[in-house]
Design an enzyme around this catalytic site. Structure first.
Site: not given
Lengths: 280, 189
Positions: B15, B42, B135
């Site tokens: 991310s 992401h 996540d």
């Protein structure tokens, strides 16, 4: 050698196959040509939510409890959408497709797999602004009656209006987006005049056939959930349903290149995935 | 030739700060690298394919955005497209989905990790890199449960340590490696 977890997973896959067979036999809905992984995610999510022990137990529940089956049906249908989703697609429709559609005396547009209808209302707004709404008949179809009902109500959550307004503007919207709806509590209700020429109808791409000859088909982010066999079948259905010179608009990651019907289409806008039927 | 081919694929989740971390890993892998790599980084829903183009130039492996139904092949690195979850089918093809966000993310690392674990079982390697959210923690645990190999970037070397920290807290990961060592580690497998 498979380990214990891998063996359980293998059993889950067998149970899912049997579950889908049961749904088909009992209710006539065929999910066997959907992406298996997609189905598996949805069913396991339902399993955890309901605190059920196995897919087999859910199969029993789905057979004997129609309300539970309705939940499953909603789980397995594709229900994520937004207004003017991928604004550049709607911009391409507005700037490139509409000028050609304007030359016809009357128009038919089919939104296949319309879900809760956000993209149908987007199209209605676009057609109004381009001055051809009154000569257009829109068919908005889905196999899930719950989402169809929501679509025909035209009432959406207010939370996303800001995002939709930005999408509308990026798509080349000409007026003020707020002119099209009335806000009430936490909802917005779209102007009734937008749905005057929309027919909301139950249609299943898996099992139902062509019902009209149309100038434009919109089917976005539905085919990605199907396997190649079903994708081919649906693209064939679309070809049958389009007039020569009619347009097909797909989702940004969807293709028809692999299909045997591809030779009957030309690529009209490669980046926005708009195709045009070229032969009879 | 292939005597101890224990692993068949690698999945990586990253991310905030991920672009730099991914570059450090992917750029050291040789053209002959024997495992396909699937990545969920992401990104904003409206971003273009800049990351894949940039990394494709720097890497010996082919780096591309995943297409739906694409067959997973050795020598390629597949990225989840912006605004789509990347799923792995049992027949080792890729699926895309616009389903609801998971952990506020689409693409979500958990979605890719879990479905890859279903497809590859114990022959999967999962790696969690830098990020400011959680996540991937659940997905990495699933990979471990299936008997796969789990790796977290050493949080001390991460631009945002939260994501590897959560992963390490949720799973007894097999290796915690500084970012500069991950590519080397994979090359020597």
């Amino acid at each position: 050698m498979k380990n214990e977890k891998e063996i359980i997973d293998e059993n889950i896959d067998i149970e899912i196959k049997l579950f889908l067979e049961a749904i088909l036999l009992k209710y006539g809905y065929d999910f066997k040509n959907y992406s298996i992984t997609h189905i598996k995610r949805r069913l396991l999510h339902r399993l955890r939510t309901e605190n059920v022990n196995s897919i087999s137990e859910m199969q029993y529940m789905a057979l004997y409890d129609k309300n539970f089956f309705r939940l499953i049906l909603a789980d397995l249908s594709i229900n994520v959408t937004e207004m003017f989703r991928d604004p550049l697609f709607y911009k391409a429709v507005r700037e490139k497709v509409i000028p050609i559609l304007k030359t016809y005396p009357y128009l038919k547009i089919w939104h296949a797999g319309c879900s809760t209808g956000e993209e149908v209302y987007s199209m209605a707004i676009l057609l109004k602004e381009e001055g051809i709404y009154d000569k257009t008949q829109i068919y908005a179809t889905d196999f899930n009656q719950l989402v169809l009902k929501k679509a025909s109500d035209g009432i959406f959550s207010i939370d996303r209006i800001k995002e939709y307004t930005i999408n509308y503007q990026k798509s080349g919207g000409k007026d003020s987006f707020s002119d099209y709806y009335t806000a009430k509590y936490n909802s917005v209700i779209f102007d009734k005049s937008l749905k005057e020429n929309i027919v909301f109808a139950d249609h299943n791409l898996v099992s139902d056939s062509s019902f009209a000859e149309v100038n434009l088909i919109i089917c976005r982010n539905v085919l990605i959930y199907f396997d190649r066999v079903l994708q081919n079948k649906v693209i064939n259905l679309f070809e049958e349903s389009l007039i020569t010179g009619g347009f097909l608009g797909l989702g940004t990651k969807e293709e028809i290149r692999f299909s045997k019907n591809f030779e009957n289409f030309s690529t009209f806008d490669a980046s926005q995935k708009i195709f045009r039927k070229i032969t009879v | 030739m292939k005597t101890e081919n224990k692993y068949n694929a690698i999945v990586i989740g990253s991310s905030s700060g991920g672009m730099d971390a991914l570059r450090k890993i992917l750029s050291v892998l040789p053209k002959s690298f024997e495992l396909p790599i699937l990545i969920t980084q992401h990104v904003s829903p409206s971003s273009d394919n800049y990351i894949t183009q940039y990394l494709n130039k720097l890497c010996k492996l082919e780096v591309k955005e995943a297409d739906e139904k694409e067959k997973i092949q050795v020598g390629k690195v597949y990225f989840a497209p912006p605004n789509f979850h990347l799923l792995v089918e049992k027949d080792k093809t890729l699926s895309l989905s616009t389903d609801s966000r998971v952990n506020f993310a689409r693409p979500s690392i958990d979605v890719m990790f879990e479905t890859a674990a279903w497809a590859y079982g114990s022959s999967l390697i999962g790696i969690i890199l830098t990020g400011a959210n959680f996540d991937g923690s659940n997905g990495l645990k699933i990979i471990k449960d299936f008997g796969g190999l789990t790796i977290a970037q050493d949080p001390k070397t991460a631009h945002s340590p939260t994501m590897p920290e959560f992963a390490i807290a949720a799973t007894k990961v097999d290796h915690i490696l500084p970012i500069n060592k991950i590519g080397e580690f994979l090359s020597e497998l």
